[in-house]
Design an enzyme around this catalytic site. Structure first.
Site, mmCIF file in Angstrom:
data_model
loop_
_atom_site.group_PDB
_atom_site.id
_atom_site.type_symbol
_atom_site.label_atom_id
_atom_site.label_comp_id
_atom_site.label_asym_id
_atom_site.label_seq_id
_atom_site.Cartn_x
_atom_site.Cartn_y
_atom_site.Cartn_z
ATOM 1 N N GLY A 139 10.474 -8.014 -2.836
ATOM 2 C CA GLY A 139 11.259 -8.912 -1.931
ATOM 3 C C GLY A 139 11.331 -8.340 -0.652
ATOM 4 O O GLY A 139 12.349 -8.651 0.290
ATOM 5 N N HIS A 178 6.842 -7.195 4.902
ATOM 6 C CA HIS A 178 5.911 -8.442 5.043
ATOM 7 C C HIS A 178 4.734 -7.930 5.949
ATOM 8 O O HIS A 178 4.723 -7.152 6.988
ATOM 9 C CB HIS A 178 6.625 -9.588 5.892
ATOM 10 C CG HIS A 178 5.785 -10.857 5.866
ATOM 11 N ND1 HIS A 178 4.775 -11.315 6.569
ATOM 12 C CD2 HIS A 178 5.921 -11.879 4.741
ATOM 13 C CE1 HIS A 178 4.375 -12.297 6.289
ATOM 14 N NE2 HIS A 178 5.112 -12.851 5.113
ATOM 15 N N HIS A 235 2.718 -11.148 -3.653
ATOM 16 C CA HIS A 235 2.720 -12.416 -2.758
ATOM 17 C C HIS A 235 3.654 -13.170 -3.483
ATOM 18 O O HIS A 235 4.864 -12.773 -3.671
ATOM 19 C CB HIS A 235 1.289 -13.022 -3.024
ATOM 20 C CG HIS A 235 1.134 -14.324 -2.346
ATOM 21 N ND1 HIS A 235 1.874 -14.848 -1.449
ATOM 22 C CD2 HIS A 235 -0.018 -15.288 -2.407
ATOM 23 C CE1 HIS A 235 1.548 -15.833 -0.849
ATOM 24 N NE2 HIS A 235 0.392 -16.274 -1.244
ATOM 25 N N ASP A 294 11.464 -13.760 -0.563
ATOM 26 C CA ASP A 294 11.576 -14.136 -2.034
ATOM 27 C C ASP A 294 12.708 -13.124 -2.568
ATOM 28 O O ASP A 294 13.194 -13.088 -3.537
ATOM 29 C CB ASP A 294 10.170 -13.004 -2.402
ATOM 30 C CG ASP A 294 9.170 -13.967 -2.186
ATOM 31 O OD1 ASP A 294 9.334 -15.164 -2.599
ATOM 32 O OD2 ASP A 294 8.042 -13.403 -1.923
HETATM 33 N N1 CMC Z 1 9.172 -1.267 -0.536
HETATM 34 C C1 CMC Z 1 9.168 -0.181 0.081
HETATM 35 N N2 CMC Z 1 8.431 0.333 0.969
HETATM 36 C C2 CMC Z 1 7.794 -0.588 1.644
HETATM 37 C C3 CMC Z 1 7.660 -1.959 0.993
HETATM 38 C C4 CMC Z 1 8.626 -2.440 0.109
HETATM 39 N N3 CMC Z 1 8.780 -3.412 -0.500
HETATM 40 N N4 CMC Z 1 6.950 -2.597 1.952
HETATM 41 C C5 CMC Z 1 6.061 -1.974 2.974
HETATM 42 N N5 CMC Z 1 6.681 -0.605 2.475
HETATM 43 C C6 CMC Z 1 6.250 0.511 3.060
HETATM 44 C C7 CMC Z 1 4.768 0.992 2.808
HETATM 45 O O1 CMC Z 1 5.149 1.812 1.605
HETATM 46 C C8 CMC Z 1 4.413 1.747 4.036
HETATM 47 O O2 CMC Z 1 4.938 3.057 4.070
HETATM 48 P P1 CMC Z 1 4.118 4.118 4.464
HETATM 49 O O3 CMC Z 1 3.223 3.825 5.789
HETATM 50 O O4 CMC Z 1 5.067 5.188 4.466
HETATM 51 O O5 CMC Z 1 2.901 4.188 3.493
HETATM 52 C C9 CMC Z 1 4.621 0.856 5.160
HETATM 53 O O6 CMC Z 1 6.068 0.193 4.545
HETATM 54 C C10 CMC Z 1 3.787 -0.216 5.531
HETATM 55 O O7 CMC Z 1 3.625 -1.040 4.416
HETATM 56 P P2 CMC Z 1 2.092 -1.628 4.050
HETATM 57 O O8 CMC Z 1 2.256 -1.613 2.347
HETATM 58 O O9 CMC Z 1 1.326 -1.046 4.618
HETATM 59 O O10 CMC Z 1 2.416 -3.052 4.132
HETATM 60 P P3 CMC Z 1 1.235 -4.260 3.990
HETATM 61 O O11 CMC Z 1 1.416 -5.204 5.154
HETATM 62 O O12 CMC Z 1 0.079 -3.881 3.570
HETATM 63 O O13 CMC Z 1 2.388 -5.160 2.925
HETATM 64 C C11 CMC Z 1 3.558 -6.276 1.265
HETATM 65 C C12 CMC Z 1 3.119 -6.151 2.781
HETATM 66 C C13 CMC Z 1 4.231 -7.595 1.443
HETATM 67 C C14 CMC Z 1 2.467 -6.631 0.441
HETATM 68 C C15 CMC Z 1 4.618 -5.307 1.018
HETATM 69 O O14 CMC Z 1 5.631 -5.071 2.175
HETATM 70 C C16 CMC Z 1 5.094 -5.040 -0.360
HETATM 71 O O15 CMC Z 1 4.344 -4.906 -1.240
HETATM 72 N N6 CMC Z 1 6.217 -5.820 -0.576
HETATM 73 C C17 CMC Z 1 6.982 -5.825 -1.723
HETATM 74 C C18 CMC Z 1 6.126 -7.326 -2.510
HETATM 75 C C19 CMC Z 1 6.677 -8.593 -1.720
HETATM 76 O O16 CMC Z 1 7.905 -8.710 -1.598
HETATM 77 N N7 CMC Z 1 5.945 -9.510 -1.442
HETATM 78 C C20 CMC Z 1 6.314 -10.985 -0.891
HETATM 79 C C21 CMC Z 1 5.651 -10.903 0.554
HETATM 80 S S1 CMC Z 1 6.203 -12.069 1.568
HETATM 81 C C22 CMC Z 1 6.332 -13.705 0.713
HETATM 82 C C23 CMC Z 1 5.527 -14.092 -0.401
HETATM 83 O O17 CMC Z 1 4.088 -14.029 -0.085
HETATM 84 O O18 CMC Z 1 5.764 -14.324 -1.237
#
Ligand code: CMC
Length: 383
Positions: A268, A271, A228, A324
């Site tokens: 970063g 989403h 987050h 981010d």
């Molecule tokens: N790097 C690499 N792969 C990713 C990323 C990433 N940052 N985000 C998503 N993916 C991949 C993930 O591995 C999955 O692949 P697969 O289907 O092959 O397993 C696919 O994309 C779908 O991702 P998900 O984990 O199901 O997505 P989610 O909705 O559960 O997670 C998230 C969203 C924000 C937690 C995730 O994208 C993440 O961990 N990002 C990195 C942390 C981040 O930047 N967080 C800030 C969020 S937005 C602003 C805020 O809240 O501050």
């Protein structure tokens, strides 16, 4: 009984809100698009819009700004707690987000309206909290830097805007109009985002009829995590790693491909709602890049490397940066210490949290979902 159970509540509509709409098509605060607000409003006006419900008139804006200025100073007890946290920050058992959480909780203990959940009392508390978070951050940074606390009696310079005063309180330097503008816009972009994890946390706590300071204290803990709000710090830490890799003779491409092979999450990026890009990211990227172009050297290089990372993520993984990612680069270019990036996010998001806590209390029903049991079948204790 059958119940749907999407993991992480993905796609679940958990309630109504009139505060914000987060969709791939647009990000809207109370009817106003984020691009419009970033270009034409100030953070104080956006804070008023979120907390009070309507765009302020010029007179209301002036009055609101004065109220914030008048409420900036921390109590002697809160300053004492901040000082006690200094050694904990130094030894590394606490990070600035933990200290913000602790001091926010202490502020609740001393607030005359602490136990009053009426709308009028919550408005007063919201304004006090919004006013005081930059003071917490500033005093904390002064303690970390080993200098005297700046403006302990007033919480800053009454002539400075919220954004400028935040930078002043951290450094003792009055920022340039350009730095003030970048900070102001970043605060607008971070202010509100419907049922994100920290806001949902605040609503769950408020839903038990607990108080605003408590609900926000929980929200700070939720925001801290790198999935987050903590992602703005984590993104910069990751970029530093990539820069070091490049300085040692490697390339962004080979760092990225190694990250893909090990299924590393790039901070970063991605989403839960925006699958084709975050509305806020290009706004902050453009502003941050301008600062980097003026400063040149390592800062411009940082942005160029960040853009390469972004290009590879978009073309090879179809995953886009969230706010981010440019935030990390932008705050770094502005000289802000990395561990204060997420506390600055708090300084902004308290406006959204306040609005949601008030909305929850105005039409409350306990938030209490059910779980699907996966534990062992019934068994005797004495077997
Ligand atoms: N790097 C690499 N792969 C990713 C990323 C990433 N940052 N985000 C998503 N993916 C991949 C993930 O591995 C999955 O692949 P697969 O289907 O092959 O397993 C696919 O994309 C779908 O991702 P998900 O984990 O199901 O997505 P989610 O909705 O559960 O997670 C998230 C969203 C924000 C937690 C995730 O994208 C993440 O961990 N990002 C990195 C942390 C981040 O930047 N967080 C800030 C969020 S937005 C602003 C805020 O809240 O501050």
């Amino acid at each position: 009984m059958t119940a749907t159970k999407p993991t992480g509540l993905e796609g679940v509509v958990a309630g109504d809100t009139a505060i914000c709409s987060v969709e791939q098509g647009a990000l809207i605060y109370r009817g106003y698009e984020i691009q419009d607000l970033a270009a034409n409003a100030t953070f104080e006006e956006v804070a008023y819009l979120l907390i009070c419900g309507e765009k302020p008139t010029p007179e209301q804006t002036r009055f609101f700004k004065d109220e914030l200025v008048a409420n900036r100073a921390l109590s002697p007890q809160a300053i004492e707690v901040l000082k006690l946290c200094g050694p904990l920050l130094e030894q590394g058992s606490a990070v600035p987000m933990d200290v913000v959480r602790t001091v926010l909780s202490v502020l609740g203990n001393g607030d005359p309206d602490a136990q009053d959940n009426s709308h009028e009392a919550e408005l007063r508390k919201a304004k006090r909290i919004v006013a005081k978070i930059p003071t917490i951050i500033g005093h904390m940074q002064n303690i970390i830097d080993g200098r005297d606390i700046i403006a302990p009696d007033t919480g800053g310079d009454a002539n400075l805007s919220h954004a400028a005063n935040l930078l002043y309180m951290m450094t003792g330097q009055r920022p340039t109009p350009e730095a003030e503008k970048v900070m102001d816009v970043s605060l607008i972009l971070y202010a509100e985002h419907d049922y994100n994890a920290s806001t949902f946390t605040s609503r769950v706590i408020a839903g038990t009829l607990s108080d605003m300071h408590g609900a926000m204290t929980g929200a700070v803990a939720a925001l801290k995590g790198p999935l987050h709000g903590g992602a703005n710090e984590a993104a910069m830490v990751m970029l530093k790693e990539i820069m070091e890799h490049v300085e040692a003779g490697g390339t962004v491409e080979d760092w990225m491909h190694k990250a893909f092979e090990s299924k590393r999450k790039l901070m970063g990026f991605g989403h839960r709602v925006y699958k084709n890009g975050d509305h806020r990211a290009p706004i902050l990227h453009a502003l941050g890049r301008k600062v980097a172009e003026q400063k040149g050297g390592e800062y411009l290089k940082l942005f160029e490397i960040g853009e390469k990372v972004q290009h590879i993520m978009e073309t090879e993984k179809h995953i886009y940066p969230n706010v981010d990612f440019p935030c990390g680069m932008t705050y770094y270019t502005m000289g802000i210490p990395v561990p204060q990036y997420t506390p600055i996010f708090v300084a902004s998001r308290v406006t959204g949290w306040a609005a949601h806590i008030m909305e929850q209390h105005a039409n409350n029903r306990l938030i209490r979902p059910i779980a699907s049991y996966t534990g062992p079948a019934v068994r005797p204790w004495n077997s």
